[in-house]
Design a protein around this motif. Structure first.
Motif, mmCIF file in Angstrom:
data_model
loop_
_atom_site.group_PDB
_atom_site.id
_atom_site.type_symbol
_atom_site.label_atom_id
_atom_site.label_comp_id
_atom_site.label_asym_id
_atom_site.label_seq_id
_atom_site.Cartn_x
_atom_site.Cartn_y
_atom_site.Cartn_z
ATOM 1 N N PHE A 191 -8.271 -1.325 -6.230
ATOM 2 C CA PHE A 191 -7.970 0.372 -6.167
ATOM 3 C C PHE A 191 -6.368 0.556 -6.126
ATOM 4 C CE2 PHE A 191 -7.367 4.813 -6.656
ATOM 5 C CZ PHE A 191 -7.758 5.181 -7.376
ATOM 6 N N TYR A 192 -5.488 0.433 -5.300
ATOM 7 C CA TYR A 192 -4.392 0.529 -5.485
ATOM 8 C C TYR A 192 -3.660 -0.332 -5.913
ATOM 9 C CZ TYR A 192 -5.887 2.428 -0.691
ATOM 10 O OH TYR A 192 -7.028 2.883 0.053
ATOM 11 N N GLU A 193 -3.842 -1.467 -6.414
ATOM 12 C CA GLU A 193 -2.774 -2.894 -7.005
ATOM 13 C C GLU A 193 -3.270 -1.738 -8.387
ATOM 14 O OE1 GLU A 193 -0.723 -6.076 -7.477
ATOM 15 O OE2 GLU A 193 -1.386 -5.574 -6.314
ATOM 16 N N LYS A 194 -4.279 -1.742 -9.319
ATOM 17 C CA LYS A 194 -4.570 -1.000 -10.331
ATOM 18 C C LYS A 194 -4.176 0.627 -10.383
ATOM 19 C CE LYS A 194 -7.610 1.441 -14.012
ATOM 20 N NZ LYS A 194 -9.388 1.367 -13.702
ATOM 21 N N LYS A 195 -3.205 0.660 -9.780
ATOM 22 C CA LYS A 195 -2.862 2.081 -9.217
ATOM 23 C C LYS A 195 -1.092 2.158 -9.136
ATOM 24 C CE LYS A 195 -5.396 5.626 -10.119
ATOM 25 N NZ LYS A 195 -5.333 6.013 -11.170
ATOM 26 N N GLY A 196 -0.651 0.344 -9.275
ATOM 27 C CA GLY A 196 0.185 0.169 -8.667
ATOM 28 C C GLY A 196 1.101 0.544 -7.077
ATOM 29 N N VAL A 197 0.269 0.432 -6.882
ATOM 30 C CA VAL A 197 0.863 1.934 -5.295
ATOM 31 C C VAL A 197 0.037 0.971 -3.701
ATOM 32 C CG1 VAL A 197 1.306 4.100 -6.326
ATOM 33 C CG2 VAL A 197 -1.332 2.853 -4.806
ATOM 34 N N SER A 198 -0.193 -0.446 -4.310
ATOM 35 C CA SER A 198 -0.545 -1.298 -3.247
ATOM 36 C C SER A 198 0.406 -1.319 -2.301
ATOM 37 C CB SER A 198 -0.341 -2.679 -3.518
ATOM 38 O OG SER A 198 0.126 -3.089 -4.352
ATOM 39 N N TYR A 199 1.461 -0.736 -2.405
ATOM 40 C CA TYR A 199 2.672 -1.059 -0.908
ATOM 41 C C TYR A 199 2.478 -0.099 -0.055
ATOM 42 C CZ TYR A 199 4.994 2.368 -4.236
ATOM 43 O OH TYR A 199 4.592 2.848 -5.357
ATOM 44 N N LEU A 200 1.512 0.633 -0.042
ATOM 45 C CA LEU A 200 1.420 2.502 0.686
ATOM 46 C C LEU A 200 0.583 1.537 2.055
ATOM 47 C CD1 LEU A 200 0.143 4.900 -1.340
ATOM 48 C CD2 LEU A 200 2.254 4.849 -0.369
ATOM 49 N N VAL A 201 -0.225 0.293 1.788
ATOM 50 C CA VAL A 201 -1.356 0.043 2.607
ATOM 51 C C VAL A 201 -0.643 -1.324 3.585
ATOM 52 C CG1 VAL A 201 -3.189 1.046 1.794
ATOM 53 C CG2 VAL A 201 -2.186 -1.309 1.050
ATOM 54 N N ASP A 202 1.494 -1.726 3.341
ATOM 55 C CA ASP A 202 2.091 -2.368 3.761
ATOM 56 C C ASP A 202 2.710 -1.035 4.719
ATOM 57 O OD1 ASP A 202 3.958 -3.891 4.548
ATOM 58 O OD2 ASP A 202 4.964 -4.882 2.329
ATOM 59 N N LYS A 203 2.581 -1.672 5.242
ATOM 60 C CA LYS A 203 3.681 -1.127 7.366
ATOM 61 C C LYS A 203 5.208 -1.207 6.931
ATOM 62 C CE LYS A 203 3.887 -0.516 11.768
ATOM 63 N NZ LYS A 203 3.108 -0.367 13.420
ATOM 64 N N GLU A 204 6.048 -1.811 6.505
ATOM 65 C CA GLU A 204 6.800 -2.793 6.045
ATOM 66 C C GLU A 204 8.100 -1.704 5.381
ATOM 67 O OE1 GLU A 204 8.659 -6.493 6.856
ATOM 68 O OE2 GLU A 204 6.238 -7.035 8.066
ATOM 69 N N ASP A 205 6.878 -1.439 4.279
ATOM 70 C CA ASP A 205 7.337 -0.395 3.253
ATOM 71 C C ASP A 205 7.942 1.129 3.729
ATOM 72 O OD1 ASP A 205 7.486 0.201 0.039
ATOM 73 O OD2 ASP A 205 6.119 1.701 1.057
ATOM 74 N N SER A 206 7.437 1.676 4.643
ATOM 75 C CA SER A 206 7.502 2.494 5.010
ATOM 76 C C SER A 206 8.991 3.130 5.812
ATOM 77 C CB SER A 206 6.709 3.164 6.183
ATOM 78 O OG SER A 206 6.776 2.720 7.308
ATOM 79 N N ILE A 207 9.691 4.252 5.324
ATOM 80 C CA ILE A 207 11.027 5.089 6.167
ATOM 81 C C ILE A 207 11.066 4.652 7.235
ATOM 82 C CG2 ILE A 207 12.504 5.491 5.796
ATOM 83 C CD1 ILE A 207 12.147 5.086 3.551
ATOM 84 N N ALA A 208 10.033 5.097 7.879
ATOM 85 C CA ALA A 208 9.806 5.307 9.244
ATOM 86 C C ALA A 208 9.292 3.439 10.345
ATOM 87 C CB ALA A 208 8.503 6.022 9.972
#
Length: 443
Positions: free
Chosen positions: A347-364
């Motif tokens: 579902f995340y992939e379909k929405k184009g937001v799969s990076y949200l579950v990639d820890k290294e994507d976060s600014i923190a």
């Protein structure tokens, strides 16, 4: 959240440069040999020996606006320099800008710059190293960080201009994404930053989805949804999802309201009119699903869905209320609550937001790694400092300490005789060190 450096402290800049230069000369003169030292090594030694010296300086940018004189200890100024260095390291992700990042491919997150001189259409971005080496003297726009981006420097978008650091590159990086930030425009208002027409530069907040920057007044805030801040005005949220991107992420309302930041811990900030499928948690209270109370490993591919919902088959429905396009403010570590089962990942992939579950994507995480690199660098500098001092004999050490004492005396003498109502200029600072050199020759 833009990193605006503010007014120009000419005195501080020249003073530090002259101190470093004088320190190098001092070592070479008093030891009768030239010891090659980096600026970091000299700065580390110098900083510890001048901690107690205080002096007056007048901010050059404010000198003509008011006559308020500021008193700053040298140690306070050096601490300020360190804070600015830390801020720069966080922006650049600890990248020292020594080599082009093109060879690393589409990096999960890195600092990116746009060169308006070379690409006025704003359709290209370059890494830190290329902004320094290949585009020195050009009109450069700092974009902070961008996700999944490969350095464009020297490709077909730059015409006959070639990258000085890495010549062989693809004609175009097809997976790179660009927005109006690359043209120096931000927010829905499309204004530049800093804004030359604004009386005061206000803070802008970056959306973690589209990565555009927004003014607070252009986020579509309502009485129900406000920016969560503490009593001192400091933000209580980790990420913003802007009002434009919030419909894409409406599935987040299936999770406990605790993922939404609030200035009132008992009343999380989230739209109250959101409708969802029957098996979803109520938007008016915490989820009753016991699995949601457990911390998910970010991005874990679990066989069991913590939501108990097939998001691909049952996308959220909502009324046409204004809450559908309200911004979301997410609390610290909110991504760790996201389900990592196979269906949700699809579902995340379909929405184009799969990076949200990639820890290294976060600014923190980006800033955490930058701090790690900075700590390692500072440890290396401290080691170099100790090696430098241990390699000197007792006489050489005493001569250097004597030279530093002379420098302190000369600066103190200058400040005592200086007219405090006048701004300190670069000529004044150069005169101090010229006198120091004359004193050294006489000795």
């Amino acid at each position: 959240m833009k990193h605006h450096l503010g007014s120009n402290k000419t005195f501080n800049t020249i003073f530090t440069f002259e101190c470093l230069s004088s320190m190098c000369v001092l070592i070479a003169t008093n030891t009768h040999r030239w010891i090659p030292l980096s600026d970091q090594e000299v700065f580390a030694v110098f900083r510890k020996k001048l901690k107690t010296l205080s002096f007056h300086w007048v901010n050059m940018a404010d000198a003509f606006e008011d006559e308020t004189e500021q008193t700053v200890s040298l140690n306070e100024y050096l601490d300020e320099v360190e804070d600015q260095e830390l801020e720069a390291d966080l922006v650049l992700g600890g990248d020292e800008g020594k080599e082009c990042t093109y060879g690393k491919g589409y990096m999960k997150r890195q600092a990116i710059f746009s060169c308006i001189t070379c690409t006025p259409d704003g359709n290209a971005g370059v890494c830190t190293a290329c902004s320094l080496s290949c585009h020195d003297g050009h009109e450069i726009i700092e974009l902070w960080t961008k996700r999944k981006f490969k350095c464009d420097c020297g490709n077909s978008k730059f015409g006959e201009f070639f990258c000085k650091l890495l010549v062989s590159k693809d004609i175009e990086n097809e997976e790179n994404c660009y927005n109006h930030n690359f043209k120096g425009k931000y927010c829905t208002c499309g204004r530049p930053y800093p804004d030359p027409e604004a009386e005061e530069q206000v803070e802008m907040i970056q959306c973690c989805i589209c990565e555009d920057w927004f003014h607070e007044e252009h986020l579509g805030l309502t009485n129900e949804v406000k920016i969560p801040r503490d009593e001192d005005g400091e933000p209580l949220y980790e990420d913003l999802i802007c009002h434009i991107c919030s419909p894409i992420c409406s599935f987040l309302h299936l999770y406990p309201q605790t993922i939404f930041a609030s200035d009132n811990p008992q009343n999380p900030t989230t739209p109250s009119k959101q409708k969802s499928i029957e098996t979803s948690p109520s938007s008016s209270g915490p989820s009753t699903n016991p699995q949601l109370s457990k911390n998910m490993i970010l991005g874990e591919n679990s066989g069991t869905c913590v939501l108990g919902v097939d998001l691909l088959s049952n996308e959220l429905t909502s009324d046409k209320s204004q809450s559908q396009s309200q911004p979301m403010f997410l609390t610290k570590n909110w991504r760790e609550a996201l389900c990592g089962c196979e269906k949700c990942l699809g579902f995340y992939e379909k929405k184009g937001v799969s990076y949200l579950v990639d820890k290294e994507d976060s600014i923190a995480e980006y800033e955490r790694k930058a701090k790690e690199k900075r700590d390692e660098k500072m440890q290396q500098e401290e080691g170099a400092e100790m090696n430098f001092l241990s390699n000197l004999g007792h006489v050489e050490k005493m001569e250097i300490l004597s030279g530093i004492a002379d420098m302190k005396d000369e600066i103190r003498s200058f400040l005592q005789s200086f007219d405090a109502s006048k701004p300190i200029t670069s000529d004044d600072i150069h005169k101090v060190f010229d006198n120091l050199k004359k004193r050294r020759r006489m000795d």
